[in-house]
Write a protein that holds these residues in place. Structure first.
Motif, PDB file in Angstrom:
ATOM      1  N   LEU A   1       0.464   1.950   6.039  1.00  0.00           N
ATOM      2  CA  LEU A   1       0.376   3.403   5.923  1.00  0.00           C
ATOM      3  C   LEU A   1       1.329   4.121   6.868  1.00  0.00           C
ATOM      4  CD1 LEU A   1      -3.491   3.860   5.530  1.00  0.00           C
ATOM      5  CD2 LEU A   1      -1.731   4.081   3.760  1.00  0.00           C
ATOM      6  N   ALA A   2       1.688   3.497   7.988  1.00  0.00           N
ATOM      7  CA  ALA A   2       2.591   4.133   8.946  1.00  0.00           C
ATOM      8  C   ALA A   2       4.056   3.972   8.574  1.00  0.00           C
ATOM      9  CB  ALA A   2       2.359   3.550  10.345  1.00  0.00           C
ATOM     10  N   GLY A   3       4.353   3.015   7.707  1.00  0.00           N
ATOM     11  CA  GLY A   3       5.743   2.681   7.436  1.00  0.00           C
ATOM     12  C   GLY A   3       6.422   3.590   6.434  1.00  0.00           C
ATOM     13  N   ASP A   4       7.758   3.565   6.448  1.00  0.00           N
ATOM     14  CA  ASP A   4       8.516   4.226   5.394  1.00  0.00           C
ATOM     15  C   ASP A   4       8.495   3.328   4.165  1.00  0.00           C
ATOM     16  OD1 ASP A   4      10.251   2.150   6.005  1.00  0.00           O
ATOM     17  OD2 ASP A   4      11.781   3.431   6.913  1.00  0.00           O
TER      18      ASP A   4
ATOM     19  N   ASP B   1       2.934   0.698  -4.829  1.00  0.00           N
ATOM     20  CA  ASP B   1       3.083   1.422  -3.571  1.00  0.00           C
ATOM     21  C   ASP B   1       2.592   2.862  -3.692  1.00  0.00           C
ATOM     22  OD1 ASP B   1       4.089   1.909  -0.859  1.00  0.00           O
ATOM     23  OD2 ASP B   1       5.625   3.102  -1.864  1.00  0.00           O
ATOM     24  N   ILE B   2       2.970   3.542  -4.760  1.00  0.00           N
ATOM     25  CA  ILE B   2       2.568   4.940  -4.933  1.00  0.00           C
ATOM     26  C   ILE B   2       1.054   5.051  -5.054  1.00  0.00           C
ATOM     27  CG2 ILE B   2       2.629   6.856  -6.587  1.00  0.00           C
ATOM     28  CD1 ILE B   2       5.605   6.170  -7.028  1.00  0.00           C
TER      29      ILE B   2
ATOM     30  N   CYS C   1       2.712 -12.322   6.756  1.00  0.00           N
ATOM     31  CA  CYS C   1       3.558 -12.050   7.911  1.00  0.00           C
ATOM     32  C   CYS C   1       4.806 -11.291   7.447  1.00  0.00           C
ATOM     33  CB  CYS C   1       3.943 -13.353   8.599  1.00  0.00           C
ATOM     34  SG  CYS C   1       4.995 -13.128  10.063  1.00  0.00           S
ATOM     35  N   PRO C   2       4.686  -9.998   7.183  1.00  0.00           N
ATOM     36  CA  PRO C   2       5.851  -9.221   6.748  1.00  0.00           C
ATOM     37  C   PRO C   2       6.966  -9.297   7.783  1.00  0.00           C
ATOM     38  CG  PRO C   2       3.826  -7.967   6.459  1.00  0.00           C
ATOM     39  CD  PRO C   2       3.469  -9.176   7.280  1.00  0.00           C
TER      40      PRO C   2
ATOM     41  N   PHE D   1       7.266  -1.630   1.258  1.00  0.00           N
ATOM     42  CA  PHE D   1       7.681  -2.655   0.296  1.00  0.00           C
ATOM     43  C   PHE D   1       7.678  -4.037   0.942  1.00  0.00           C
ATOM     44  CE2 PHE D   1      10.202  -0.349  -3.271  1.00  0.00           C
ATOM     45  CZ  PHE D   1       9.147   0.524  -3.461  1.00  0.00           C
ATOM     46  N   LEU D   2       8.065  -4.108   2.209  1.00  0.00           N
ATOM     47  CA  LEU D   2       8.079  -5.382   2.915  1.00  0.00           C
ATOM     48  C   LEU D   2       6.678  -5.982   2.957  1.00  0.00           C
ATOM     49  CD1 LEU D   2      10.239  -7.095   4.475  1.00  0.00           C
ATOM     50  CD2 LEU D   2       9.334  -6.067   6.567  1.00  0.00           C
ATOM     51  N   VAL D   3       5.680  -5.145   3.203  1.00  0.00           N
ATOM     52  CA  VAL D   3       4.297  -5.605   3.226  1.00  0.00           C
ATOM     53  C   VAL D   3       3.866  -6.082   1.838  1.00  0.00           C
ATOM     54  CG1 VAL D   3       1.890  -4.908   3.566  1.00  0.00           C
ATOM     55  CG2 VAL D   3       3.650  -4.143   5.176  1.00  0.00           C
ATOM     56  N   LEU D   4       4.164  -5.285   0.814  1.00  0.00           N
ATOM     57  CA  LEU D   4       3.775  -5.654  -0.545  1.00  0.00           C
ATOM     58  C   LEU D   4       4.482  -6.926  -1.002  1.00  0.00           C
ATOM     59  CD1 LEU D   4       3.683  -2.142  -2.279  1.00  0.00           C
ATOM     60  CD2 LEU D   4       1.745  -3.491  -1.433  1.00  0.00           C
ATOM     61  N   HIS D   5       5.765  -7.044  -0.662  1.00  0.00           N
ATOM     62  CA  HIS D   5       6.508  -8.247  -1.031  1.00  0.00           C
ATOM     63  C   HIS D   5       5.885  -9.500  -0.416  1.00  0.00           C
ATOM     64  CE1 HIS D   5      10.521  -5.943  -1.917  1.00  0.00           C
ATOM     65  NE2 HIS D   5       9.550  -5.665  -2.761  1.00  0.00           N
TER      66      HIS D   5
END
Length: 400
Positions: free
Chosen positions: A261-264, A362-363, A328-329, A269-273
């Motif tokens: 939630l804090a990220g751009d 993401d949205i 581990c993003p 996307f890095l987390v979701l990937h």
């Protein structure tokens, strides 16, 4: 320093306390190509899996292809089931519908609107099954890409009935008859209420979507129906399941959720990937060899059935580093290994809708997780479709 900047700096290589949630039997990450007692060749290391998926001397297997071929005699198969030059040319011509630039320009606003609608449903009802909310979203987005925009009633309900029974090409007798009747009625409903009205409108005036392209290619009604069913499965069912499993991880891990939630957008996307690398929706990709195929010093004979273990390959230490079954993003990957591993496949049949799926996930999750007081109610049940080792999460209920 703001929270987003702090997150990007402090979490880049941090292993969070969140492991793989979907179990699919014994995995042997990094195991070289081998022939099983059942006559099926298996590949479970990343490098060999990627090399094999990019090999030209294979053809598609699995995904109910035997049943589809039986049903579709005398007509052009959907792109999922084709191989060779015809398949490559179709993918080249339709690639424009799935580029990041196209997705941002044509579908981002739609994704926001549909996500807002589903969050509003949750606010009204106070409690909802996340798979139902996410399926409505996925159906709306994929329907726009394909051109299924003139339907009557709930297309999502009709498609769910259809996908509740995956055809078995080896079924015989009464079971085969039951499957045939089920397919006839559920696909018939989808055609008459969703596909036929969309085709009729586009025969009069083309639009910039897949159905218009298929009409220009000279496809008949049955062939257009087959493509629509294929894209529905690829763009709706799998996206729904990934949204659910990503939400499961994020609801269950405060640190990971805070980072997300804090990220751009790049950080999110890095987390979701990374979640998708760990939890590929489809864990087994099946291929037939059309000639002898040599990979990593082993020759797989022509006519062999090969099972590429995506979930195992994505956990190959040589490719993704230590603690491969944890989220581990930002983990250090071997050269040439993508953030999502092989979760969208590779080679000629790599899923073209990867960016769309991640964008809408993401949205939607960004809006859902920011709802005041939203929480997950209990752990979902995991069901596995054994033919492709794909998961379905049941009972992931959220309150908000």
């Amino acid at each position: 320093m703001d929270l987003a900047s702090a997150g990007a700096q402090n979490w880049a290589m941090t292993t969070v306390d969140s492991g793989r949630k979907v179990g699919r039997g014994e995995l042997a990450p990094g195991c070289p190509v081998q022939l099983g007692d059942d006559g099926v060749w298996r590949i479970q290391d990343y490098a060999t899996a990627r090399e094999f998926l990019r090999h030209g001397d294979t053809r598609q297997a699995g995904f109910g292809i035997e049943g589809v071929k039986r049903f579709a005699k005398g007509m052009r198969l959907a792109v999922l089931y084709r191989d060779g030059p015809e398949h490559r040319e179709h993918r080249r011509q339709t690639a424009k519908y799935f580029t990041p630039k196209r997705v941002d320009a044509a579908y981002r606003e739609l994704m926001h609107r549909l996500a807002d609608e589903q969050c509003a449903v949750l606010r009204r009802q106070k409690k909802a099954d996340l798979s139902e909310l996410s399926f409505q979203l996925a159906v709306g987005v994929a329907g726009e890409v394909v051109g299924l925009t003139e339907g009557r009633g709930s297309m999502a309900t009709r498609l769910q009935r259809f996908f509740n029974l995956v055809p078995d090409g080896n079924a015989k007798g009464l079971r085969a008859l039951e499957q045939g009747i089920h397919q006839l009625f559920t696909m018939g409903a989808f055609y008459w209420r969703d596909v036929r009205p969309a085709v009729a409108v586009r025969r009069k005036q083309r639009r910039d979507d897949l159905i218009s392209h298929l009409i220009d290619e000279g496809c008949n009604a049955r062939e257009i129906l087959g493509e629509c069913v294929t894209f529905a499965a690829a763009g709706m069912i799998t996206t729904r399941e990934f949204i659910s499993v990503a939400a499961w991880h994020l609801f269950g891990d405060d640190e990971l959720r805070a980072r997300y939630l804090a990220g751009d957008e790049k950080e999110r996307f890095l987390v979701l990937h990374e979640i998708l690398r760990l939890e590929p929706v489809v864990a087994d990709l099946m291929r037939w060899t059309t000639a002898d195929v040599r990979v990593k010093g082993v020759t797989i004979p022509e006519g062999s059935l090969v099972d590429v273990g995506v979930a195992a390959a994505n956990a190959d230490v040589a490719a993704v580093g230590s603690e491969p079954e944890r989220v581990c993003p930002g983990r250090k990957l071997a050269d040439g290994v993508g953030d999502m591993g092989l979760s969208f496949g590779d080679g000629a049949h790599r899923c073209p809708g990867a960016y769309i799926a991640i964008q809408e996930t993401d949205i939607f999750l960004g809006k859902l997780l920011r709802m005041p007081g939203v929480r997950m109610v209990g752990e979902p049940e995991v069901r596995i479709r054994p033919e492709i080792a794909a998961y379905e999460l049941v009972g992931l209920v959220v309150e908000g």
